[in-house]
Design a protein around this motif. Sequence first.
Motif, PDB file in Angstrom:
ATOM      1  N   ASP A 169       0.811  -1.217   0.000  1.00  0.00           N
ATOM      2  CA  ASP A 169       0.000   0.000   0.000  1.00  0.00           C
ATOM      3  C   ASP A 169       0.841   1.262   0.000  1.00  0.00           C
ATOM      4  N   LEU A 170       2.144   1.126   0.194  1.00  0.00           N
ATOM      5  CA  LEU A 170       3.024   2.286   0.312  1.00  0.00           C
ATOM      6  C   LEU A 170       3.608   2.693  -1.046  1.00  0.00           C
ATOM      7  N   GLU A 171       3.926   3.971  -1.171  1.00  0.00           N
ATOM      8  CA  GLU A 171       4.557   4.478  -2.393  1.00  0.00           C
ATOM      9  C   GLU A 171       5.992   4.928  -2.141  1.00  0.00           C
ATOM     10  N   VAL A 172       6.335   5.118  -0.878  1.00  0.00           N
ATOM     11  CA  VAL A 172       7.709   5.466  -0.491  1.00  0.00           C
ATOM     12  C   VAL A 172       8.058   4.689   0.768  1.00  0.00           C
ATOM     13  N   ILE A 173       9.338   4.583   1.055  1.00  0.00           N
ATOM     14  CA  ILE A 173       9.777   3.937   2.290  1.00  0.00           C
ATOM     15  C   ILE A 173       9.635   4.953   3.425  1.00  0.00           C
ATOM     16  N   PRO A 174       8.830   4.673   4.445  1.00  0.00           N
ATOM     17  CA  PRO A 174       8.673   5.624   5.551  1.00  0.00           C
ATOM     18  C   PRO A 174      10.019   5.912   6.214  1.00  0.00           C
ATOM     19  N   ALA A 175      10.239   7.168   6.567  1.00  0.00           N
ATOM     20  CA  ALA A 175      11.511   7.574   7.164  1.00  0.00           C
ATOM     21  C   ALA A 175      11.801   6.811   8.451  1.00  0.00           C
ATOM     22  N   SER A 176      10.760   6.568   9.251  1.00  0.00           N
ATOM     23  CA  SER A 176      10.967   5.881  10.526  1.00  0.00           C
ATOM     24  C   SER A 176      11.367   4.421  10.344  1.00  0.00           C
ATOM     25  N   MET A 177      11.128   3.870   9.144  1.00  0.00           N
ATOM     26  CA  MET A 177      11.494   2.481   8.867  1.00  0.00           C
ATOM     27  C   MET A 177      12.818   2.384   8.109  1.00  0.00           C
ATOM     28  N   SER A 178      13.119   3.404   7.323  1.00  0.00           N
ATOM     29  CA  SER A 178      14.357   3.375   6.532  1.00  0.00           C
ATOM     30  C   SER A 178      15.603   3.486   7.407  1.00  0.00           C
ATOM     31  N   ILE A 179      15.428   3.897   8.678  1.00  0.00           N
ATOM     32  CA  ILE A 179      16.590   3.988   9.564  1.00  0.00           C
ATOM     33  C   ILE A 179      17.072   2.599   9.996  1.00  0.00           C
ATOM     34  N   VAL A 180      16.262   1.577   9.747  1.00  0.00           N
ATOM     35  CA  VAL A 180      16.684   0.196   9.994  1.00  0.00           C
ATOM     36  C   VAL A 180      17.228  -0.344   8.666  1.00  0.00           C
ATOM     37  N   PRO A 181      18.543  -0.540   8.542  1.00  0.00           N
ATOM     38  CA  PRO A 181      19.127  -0.915   7.247  1.00  0.00           C
ATOM     39  C   PRO A 181      18.503  -2.164   6.643  1.00  0.00           C
ATOM     40  N   GLU A 182      18.194  -3.156   7.465  1.00  0.00           N
ATOM     41  CA  GLU A 182      17.648  -4.411   6.937  1.00  0.00           C
ATOM     42  C   GLU A 182      16.234  -4.225   6.380  1.00  0.00           C
ATOM     43  N   ILE A 183      15.453  -3.368   7.020  1.00  0.00           N
ATOM     44  CA  ILE A 183      14.102  -3.105   6.511  1.00  0.00           C
ATOM     45  C   ILE A 183      14.179  -2.286   5.228  1.00  0.00           C
ATOM     46  N   GLU A 184      15.075  -1.331   5.178  1.00  0.00           N
ATOM     47  CA  GLU A 184      15.259  -0.558   3.948  1.00  0.00           C
ATOM     48  C   GLU A 184      15.674  -1.481   2.801  1.00  0.00           C
ATOM     49  N   LYS A 185      16.549  -2.438   3.087  1.00  0.00           N
ATOM     50  CA  LYS A 185      16.982  -3.386   2.064  1.00  0.00           C
ATOM     51  C   LYS A 185      15.817  -4.262   1.621  1.00  0.00           C
ATOM     52  N   ALA A 186      14.954  -4.661   2.563  1.00  0.00           N
ATOM     53  CA  ALA A 186      13.776  -5.457   2.218  1.00  0.00           C
ATOM     54  C   ALA A 186      12.857  -4.685   1.280  1.00  0.00           C
ATOM     55  N   PHE A 187      12.677  -3.405   1.535  1.00  0.00           N
ATOM     56  CA  PHE A 187      11.877  -2.567   0.642  1.00  0.00           C
ATOM     57  C   PHE A 187      12.518  -2.496  -0.750  1.00  0.00           C
ATOM     58  N   THR A 188      13.824  -2.390  -0.797  1.00  0.00           N
ATOM     59  CA  THR A 188      14.526  -2.322  -2.086  1.00  0.00           C
ATOM     60  C   THR A 188      14.303  -3.593  -2.891  1.00  0.00           C
ATOM     61  N   ILE A 189      14.410  -4.738  -2.248  1.00  0.00           N
ATOM     62  CA  ILE A 189      14.166  -6.011  -2.933  1.00  0.00           C
ATOM     63  C   ILE A 189      12.714  -6.101  -3.386  1.00  0.00           C
ATOM     64  N   ALA A 190      11.795  -5.548  -2.581  1.00  0.00           N
ATOM     65  CA  ALA A 190      10.361  -5.625  -2.879  1.00  0.00           C
ATOM     66  C   ALA A 190       9.912  -4.608  -3.923  1.00  0.00           C
ATOM     67  N   ASP A 191      10.780  -3.668  -4.272  1.00  0.00           N
ATOM     68  CA  ASP A 191      10.425  -2.639  -5.261  1.00  0.00           C
ATOM     69  C   ASP A 191      10.295  -3.293  -6.644  1.00  0.00           C
ATOM     70  N   ARG A 192       9.128  -3.144  -7.262  1.00  0.00           N
ATOM     71  CA  ARG A 192       8.878  -3.787  -8.562  1.00  0.00           C
ATOM     72  C   ARG A 192       9.879  -3.353  -9.639  1.00  0.00           C
ATOM     73  N   VAL A 193      10.414  -2.143  -9.504  1.00  0.00           N
ATOM     74  CA  VAL A 193      11.329  -1.654 -10.528  1.00  0.00           C
ATOM     75  C   VAL A 193      12.610  -2.486 -10.578  1.00  0.00           C
ATOM     76  N   ASN A 194      12.906  -3.194  -9.504  1.00  0.00           N
ATOM     77  CA  ASN A 194      14.118  -4.009  -9.454  1.00  0.00           C
ATOM     78  C   ASN A 194      13.888  -5.459  -9.893  1.00  0.00           C
ATOM     79  N   LEU A 195      12.668  -5.776 -10.324  1.00  0.00           N
ATOM     80  CA  LEU A 195      12.370  -7.120 -10.793  1.00  0.00           C
ATOM     81  C   LEU A 195      12.548  -7.212 -12.305  1.00  0.00           C
ATOM     82  N   SER A 196      12.959  -8.378 -12.768  1.00  0.00           N
ATOM     83  CA  SER A 196      13.050  -8.608 -14.214  1.00  0.00           C
ATOM     84  C   SER A 196      11.644  -8.840 -14.767  1.00  0.00           C
ATOM     85  N   LEU A 197      11.484  -8.762 -16.094  1.00  0.00           N
ATOM     86  CA  LEU A 197      10.190  -9.007 -16.715  1.00  0.00           C
ATOM     87  C   LEU A 197       9.707 -10.420 -16.414  1.00  0.00           C
TER      88      LEU A 197
END
Length: 327
Positions: free
Chosen positions: A184-212
């Motif tokens: 449901d989110l469009e950006v990584i919340p600032a309060s969550m991005s301060i946790v490196p592992e959660i920020e990395k999880a968001f990066t992996i979950a970002d559709r732009v980083n998936l192959s076709l």
Amino acid sequence: MKFINPKTDYAFKKIFGSDQSQDILISFLNAIVYQGETVIVSLEIIDPYAPGRISGLKTTYFDVKALLNNGENVLIEMQALNVPAFGKRILYNTAKMYVNQLKLGEVYPELRAAIGIAVTDFIMFQEHSKVISQFTLKEDELLLNYQHSPLKLVFVELPKFNKTLEELTNITDKWLYFLRKAPDLEVIPASMSIVPEIEKAFTIADRVNLSLEEIDDLEKREQFERERIGALELSKAEGLAEGRVEGLAEGIQIGEQRGEQRGEQRGQINLIKRLLQRQLGELNQDIEARLSQLSSEQLSALAEAIFDFSSLADLSSWLETNCSNLT
């Protein structure tokens, strides 16, 4: 940004079970199992395919499996639908993981505890409001832990977690919020991005980083989940109607329960057949007959494997390997 839904098995495995996910999984497990304490410092993510080493044990697939730095084993299953006997399945898989540790010639003192974690998108325990429930072996009256603590079951019931972003106070809250709200989110919340592992999880979950190919696979699985929910609800209703008729003779409640169970089973079978036909073409009578004999657990396992089949021979091979009780 658009994030994939971590509550689907494909996304969950990609985020928590990929080669680059060790730090993510360590943070997640410490948050869920150990209330945020740094108990786990390293782990090895291992093949989630778990054949029974002992004759008679069923072959099993987990979403994520890992060997912890203290020698303990952990398995994690993400379950979107409340299928029959799911609680028993988690217990069985955890116990089997515990038993399968010993190789020929090894002795009992080498056994290490096994932890089974079930993350569910439905409520399992109506009698309390806790989001995370942990179960171990205890003495009945004194409630003392069993000396060797061989098994621990952890259930995470996501529908019970209702905190807003502003109400998140610790890393456990943040991981639970990630599981519930990421799509449901469009950006990584600032309060969550301060946790490196959660920020990395968001990066992996970002559709732009998936192959076709990954996006196509994900969309197929999401469509399958939607169809499965619809088919099960329809079959439940049909089975309930049948059960009410039978209930006139054997008691309304018993009849309804039996009818609903049969309806769920029939809905799973019909949906699996449709997906297999879409993937592989028409099914022969022998395969249809064998599919009709599958248990709910076997049908769930087959649903996970469907997208890896490219021919009817692959399906037949899977049935022979995983359903040896069928003739």
